[in-house]
Design an enzyme around this catalytic site. Structure first.
Site, short mmCIF file in Angstrom:
data_model
loop_
_atom_site.label_atom_id
_atom_site.label_comp_id
_atom_site.label_asym_id
_atom_site.label_seq_id
_atom_site.Cartn_x
_atom_site.Cartn_y
_atom_site.Cartn_z
N LYS A 119 0.87 -1.17 0.00
CA LYS A 119 0.00 0.00 0.00
C LYS A 119 0.91 1.22 0.00
O LYS A 119 1.56 1.52 1.00
CB LYS A 119 -0.89 0.05 1.24
CG LYS A 119 -1.91 1.17 1.15
CD LYS A 119 -2.28 1.79 2.48
CE LYS A 119 -1.32 2.80 3.00
NZ LYS A 119 -1.27 4.08 2.25
N GLU B 256 10.82 0.41 9.86
CA GLU B 256 11.76 1.52 9.68
C GLU B 256 11.00 2.77 10.12
O GLU B 256 10.15 3.26 9.36
CB GLU B 256 12.14 1.66 8.20
CG GLU B 256 12.94 0.51 7.65
CD GLU B 256 14.35 0.46 8.18
OE1 GLU B 256 14.74 1.32 8.98
OE2 GLU B 256 15.06 -0.47 7.79
N CYS C 230 14.01 10.52 7.08
CA CYS C 230 14.16 10.10 8.48
C CYS C 230 15.63 10.06 8.89
O CYS C 230 15.93 9.84 10.06
CB CYS C 230 13.47 8.76 8.72
SG CYS C 230 13.91 7.56 7.48
N GLU D 2 10.91 14.93 16.24
CA GLU D 2 11.47 14.74 14.89
C GLU D 2 11.16 15.97 14.04
O GLU D 2 10.02 16.46 14.01
CB GLU D 2 10.84 13.49 14.26
CG GLU D 2 11.47 13.15 12.92
CD GLU D 2 10.94 11.85 12.31
OE1 GLU D 2 9.85 11.40 12.71
OE2 GLU D 2 11.63 11.30 11.44
P1 ADP Z 1 4.38 10.00 7.45
O1 ADP Z 1 4.47 10.99 8.55
O2 ADP Z 1 5.68 9.69 6.78
O3 ADP Z 1 3.25 10.23 6.49
P2 ADP Z 1 2.83 7.80 8.44
O4 ADP Z 1 3.24 6.74 9.39
O5 ADP Z 1 1.65 8.64 8.79
O6 ADP Z 1 4.13 8.66 8.22
O7 ADP Z 1 2.57 7.20 6.98
C1 ADP Z 1 3.38 6.21 6.42
C2 ADP Z 1 2.48 5.20 5.73
O8 ADP Z 1 1.64 4.60 6.71
C3 ADP Z 1 1.56 5.78 4.68
O9 ADP Z 1 1.43 4.84 3.62
C4 ADP Z 1 0.25 5.94 5.44
O10 ADP Z 1 -0.88 5.91 4.59
C5 ADP Z 1 0.27 4.72 6.32
N1 ADP Z 1 -0.55 4.83 7.54
C6 ADP Z 1 -0.98 5.93 8.17
N2 ADP Z 1 -1.70 5.62 9.27
C7 ADP Z 1 -1.73 4.27 9.33
C8 ADP Z 1 -2.31 3.31 10.25
N3 ADP Z 1 -2.98 3.69 11.33
N4 ADP Z 1 -2.12 2.00 9.99
C9 ADP Z 1 -1.40 1.60 8.92
N5 ADP Z 1 -0.83 2.44 8.04
C10 ADP Z 1 -0.98 3.76 8.23
#
Ligand code: ADP
Length: 463
Positions: A157, A232, A266, A366
């Site tokens: 995804k 990561e 990161c 961060e």
């Molecule tokens: P960033 O701050 O880099 O956007 P996130 O952790 O919010 O970090 O997003 C990284 C990935 O995780 C994206 O593909 C996002 O859609 C997905 N994501 C966000 N929230 C969730 C969740 N609760 N469970 C699984 N995946 C998530």
């Protein structure tokens, strides 16, 4: 809820494309397909898997210009960085195309003549990946390539901000001959798809790059079915400049590691910790180099710094700067913004803050933006204490020409990736990953294929 995702160009706020969101049934069907195809892919011989991965890398390079442009449009990074990322993404495919042929077992001498003990490696099964927006191609291939090389089937995804590059990369994998069910994508809300992945009985491994908070949730949710996890997560990299450092080199490399992708990686240097005797000289050079960076739309020639990905990220950056200034930090450069809320774009000019201290949020949270705080130290153990005073442990950097200082810092920094006189340590052939709340497991290098393999022990008796 809308059943499409609107992909926008963060440099202009313009809509690039609407793409569909997969329904729950569609995600479940994809998982089922990946699960059903697994035994077939696992049995495809390693040389064939390697050949198909090599074909994929060829296709990616043939389509470099299109991929790079798409990446700049959806992510905002300057075109030259997008070209760099496509090559970097392909380098993971190259590396794991070779590793596919080197998944070795062992034979252990038994303590009796009538036994043989054999250790072999097997792919874990269907792997589900969730990837972030800041490296839409490379964060996918560093998971997909070792998974496919190991014999696992793979489903990803991509981040909703930047799904187009990842989708195109997967189409290219199919064009290269990798079977459709061996590598798939689904799109939609992170939370909803994340839950479907972690709840699924078909998925044996979750691999994630993103924030620490989401990573923790995925680890918790994976516990119900005891899935393998590779995480990561966030970072807050310290960068130490010791008294005897080559100050010019340190300043140049700090610019590279701090301002790449507009500070949205990161492993960006987020806390610049400089010996008090050289801080003025370092700050002057750092400002001088950072001043030369051109800010703008990544598609325009000569641009070094693109936009911030979205409004909430922008607001967090502004809050950190405001907090630091309020608590006494001096602005040496930047603290300037080009934004248009109506059009929905946000640029932050390279910003350097001096006289920063640990009371300021920027030293603890961060930072995902082009802001560098400078603080000072006297004794080396003070620098180490400052550097390690973080729940994160991903990347750290130091600059010194004294081997004793170098070895001391290497041994005392609680970080998974360390650059010594090096602001760009990441490479497909080296293990990337963090300690503490920065994650679990490593990606890249020899270590990066292990998390996709199970160890099976066979004892043959009564010979
Ligand atoms: P960033 O701050 O880099 O956007 P996130 O952790 O919010 O970090 O997003 C990284 C990935 O995780 C994206 O593909 C996002 O859609 C997905 N994501 C966000 N929230 C969730 C969740 N609760 N469970 C699984 N995946 C998530």
């Amino acid at each position: 809820m809308a059943n499409t995702i609107t992909v926008k160009n963060p440099a202009t706020g313009e809509v690039i494309k609407e793409i569909k969101k997969f329904s729950q049934e569609e995600v479940e069907t994809a998982l089922r397909k990946g699960f059903d195809y697994f035994p077939k892919w696992a049995k495809t011989n390693a040389h064939k898997r390697s050949e198909l991965l090599n074909n994929w890398a060829v296709k990616v390079r043939e389509n470099k210009a299109e991929l790079a442009k798409m990446m700049t449009m959806e992510n905002g990074k300057p075109l030259k960085e997008s070209y760099g990322e496509v090559e970097y993404a392909a380098s993971y495919i190259d590396w794991y195309a070779e590793e596919a042929k080197r998944i070795y077992g062992r034979m252990i001498p038994a303590n009796t003549e009538t036994k043989r003990i054999i250790i072999s490696k097997q792919p874990v099964g269907l792997v589900a990946a969730i990837t972030p927006w800041n490296f839409p191609a490379a964060m996918m291939t560093r998971k997909a390539a070792p998974a496919l090389a190991a014999g696992c089937t793979f489903i990803v995804k991509p981040a909703s901000e930047t799904p187009l590059t990842g989708i195109r990369m997967i189409e290219l994998a199919h064009e290269a001959g990798i079977p459709k069910d061996a590598i798939q994508y689904v799109t939609g809300s992170g939370k909803e798809i994340g839950d479907l992945f972690t709840d699924s009985k078909y998925v044996r491994k979750i691999t994630f790059t993103g924030s620490t908070s989401v990573g923790k949730q995925l680890i918790k949710n994976s516990a119900n079915t005891v899935k393998h996890v590779t995480m990561e997560l966030g970072g807050h990299a310290p960068l130490i400049v010791a008294k005897d450092a080559d100050v010019e080199l340190a300043a140049k490399e700090t610019v590279t590691t701090k301002f790449r992708n507009a500070g949205q990686t990161c492993v960006c240097a987020n806390r610049v910790i400089v010996h008090e005797d050289i801080v003025d000289e370092f700050a002057e050079k750092f400002v001088q180099f950072a001043k030369q960076l051109k800010i703008g739309n990544g598609l325009d020639k000569g641009v070094d710094i693109g936009p911030i990905i979205n409004k909430s990220s922008y607001e967090k950056i502004v809050d950190q700067i405001t907090d630091a200034k309020k608590k006494g930090a001096d602005v040496l450069l930047g603290d300037q913004f080009d934004t248009d809320e109506e059009k929905d774009y946000y640029f932050v000019h390279p910003t350097i803050l001096n006289n920063v201290n640990e009371d300021m949020d920027i030293m603890h949270e961060e930072t995902f933006g082009p802001v560098a705080p400078i603080t000072v130290f006297k004794e080396l153990d003070e620098a180490v204490k400052l550097a390690n005073n973080s729940p994160y442990g991903l990347a750290a950097y130091f600059f010194t020409n004294d081997y004793r200082t170098g070895i001391y810092l290497h041994e005392h920094l609680e970080y998974g990736i360390i650059g010594w006189n090096d602001g760009g340590p990441s490479a497909a052939h080296a293990p990337f990953g963090g300690m503490k709340e920065s994650g679990l497991g490593r990606e890249g290098g020899l270590e990066g294929i292990e998390p996709y393999l199970e160890t099976k022990y066979l004892s043959i008796g009564n010979l």
